[in-house]
Design a protein around this motif. Sequence first.
Motif, mmCIF file in Angstrom:
data_model
loop_
_atom_site.group_PDB
_atom_site.id
_atom_site.type_symbol
_atom_site.label_atom_id
_atom_site.label_comp_id
_atom_site.label_asym_id
_atom_site.label_seq_id
_atom_site.Cartn_x
_atom_site.Cartn_y
_atom_site.Cartn_z
ATOM 1 N N ALA A 108 6.196 1.280 13.215
ATOM 2 C CA ALA A 108 7.443 0.656 12.807
ATOM 3 C C ALA A 108 7.630 0.764 11.300
ATOM 4 C CB ALA A 108 7.488 -0.804 13.251
ATOM 5 N N SER A 109 6.545 0.536 10.540
ATOM 6 C CA SER A 109 6.699 0.616 9.086
ATOM 7 C C SER A 109 6.943 2.062 8.639
ATOM 8 C CB SER A 109 5.483 0.040 8.375
ATOM 9 O OG SER A 109 4.365 0.876 8.521
ATOM 10 N N LEU A 110 6.370 3.023 9.353
ATOM 11 C CA LEU A 110 6.625 4.425 9.024
ATOM 12 C C LEU A 110 8.094 4.756 9.224
ATOM 13 C CD1 LEU A 110 5.609 7.187 8.174
ATOM 14 C CD2 LEU A 110 5.058 7.648 10.569
ATOM 15 N N CYS A 111 8.672 4.256 10.316
ATOM 16 C CA CYS A 111 10.103 4.483 10.565
ATOM 17 C C CYS A 111 10.943 3.870 9.459
ATOM 18 C CB CYS A 111 10.506 3.905 11.915
ATOM 19 S SG CYS A 111 9.971 4.903 13.302
ATOM 20 N N LYS A 112 10.574 2.670 9.011
ATOM 21 C CA LYS A 112 11.318 2.010 7.927
ATOM 22 C C LYS A 112 11.235 2.838 6.649
ATOM 23 C CE LYS A 112 10.845 -2.723 9.562
ATOM 24 N NZ LYS A 112 10.239 -4.041 9.314
ATOM 25 N N GLU A 113 10.040 3.351 6.363
ATOM 26 C CA GLU A 113 9.867 4.166 5.162
ATOM 27 C C GLU A 113 10.682 5.447 5.239
ATOM 28 O OE1 GLU A 113 5.818 4.881 3.933
ATOM 29 O OE2 GLU A 113 5.226 2.883 4.635
ATOM 30 N N VAL A 114 10.699 6.062 6.417
ATOM 31 C CA VAL A 114 11.466 7.301 6.599
ATOM 32 C C VAL A 114 12.956 7.030 6.437
ATOM 33 C CG1 VAL A 114 12.137 9.057 8.279
ATOM 34 C CG2 VAL A 114 9.731 8.459 8.007
ATOM 35 N N PHE A 115 13.454 5.950 7.030
ATOM 36 C CA PHE A 115 14.877 5.633 6.909
ATOM 37 C C PHE A 115 15.235 5.250 5.476
ATOM 38 C CE2 PHE A 115 14.716 4.995 11.604
ATOM 39 C CZ PHE A 115 15.674 5.952 11.912
ATOM 40 N N ALA A 116 14.336 4.543 4.792
ATOM 41 C CA ALA A 116 14.590 4.188 3.399
ATOM 42 C C ALA A 116 14.629 5.446 2.527
ATOM 43 C CB ALA A 116 13.516 3.224 2.896
ATOM 44 N N ALA A 117 13.706 6.368 2.774
ATOM 45 C CA ALA A 117 13.689 7.620 2.018
ATOM 46 C C ALA A 117 14.938 8.440 2.306
ATOM 47 C CB ALA A 117 12.433 8.424 2.354
ATOM 48 N N ARG A 118 15.381 8.429 3.554
ATOM 49 C CA ARG A 118 16.607 9.155 3.905
ATOM 50 C C ARG A 118 17.813 8.553 3.189
ATOM 51 N NH1 ARG A 118 19.614 8.148 9.295
ATOM 52 N NH2 ARG A 118 20.291 6.549 7.902
ATOM 53 N N ASP A 119 17.910 7.228 3.177
ATOM 54 C CA ASP A 119 19.018 6.568 2.484
ATOM 55 C C ASP A 119 19.003 6.890 0.988
ATOM 56 O OD1 ASP A 119 19.885 5.443 4.849
ATOM 57 O OD2 ASP A 119 18.939 3.492 4.467
ATOM 58 N N GLU A 120 17.802 6.900 0.409
ATOM 59 C CA GLU A 120 17.681 7.241 -1.003
ATOM 60 C C GLU A 120 18.114 8.680 -1.262
ATOM 61 O OE1 GLU A 120 14.258 7.542 -4.474
ATOM 62 O OE2 GLU A 120 13.842 6.376 -2.667
#
Length: 93
Positions: free
Chosen positions: A1-13
């Motif tokens: 779950a935290s990996l998904c959050k990191e990936v989505f945050a990186a995508r948004d950035e």
Amino acid sequence: ASLCKEVFAARDEAIDNARYLRTLKPWIHRFEAEGSFPKLAKHFAPMLQIVVLIWKNSKYYNTAPRLVALMRQIGNLLIARACQYVSGEQLFR
């Protein structure tokens, strides 16, 4: 779950950075296409105004390391254009 959050945050950035940096693209192309080195000066003010707007408005591109990297790229572009205009031989006469 935290990996998904990191990936989505990186995508948004990445999306946000691309949106703001895209505004510089036409000015970079004009800078590269300008046939006369002395006329490059007219491109600096608008290009730097866009850099300031990116700095002020971007959610992610408003840190000193990012600004330094961007200014370094612009400086390298200027150096490359200067090398096309003046040869090293002319410089050291």
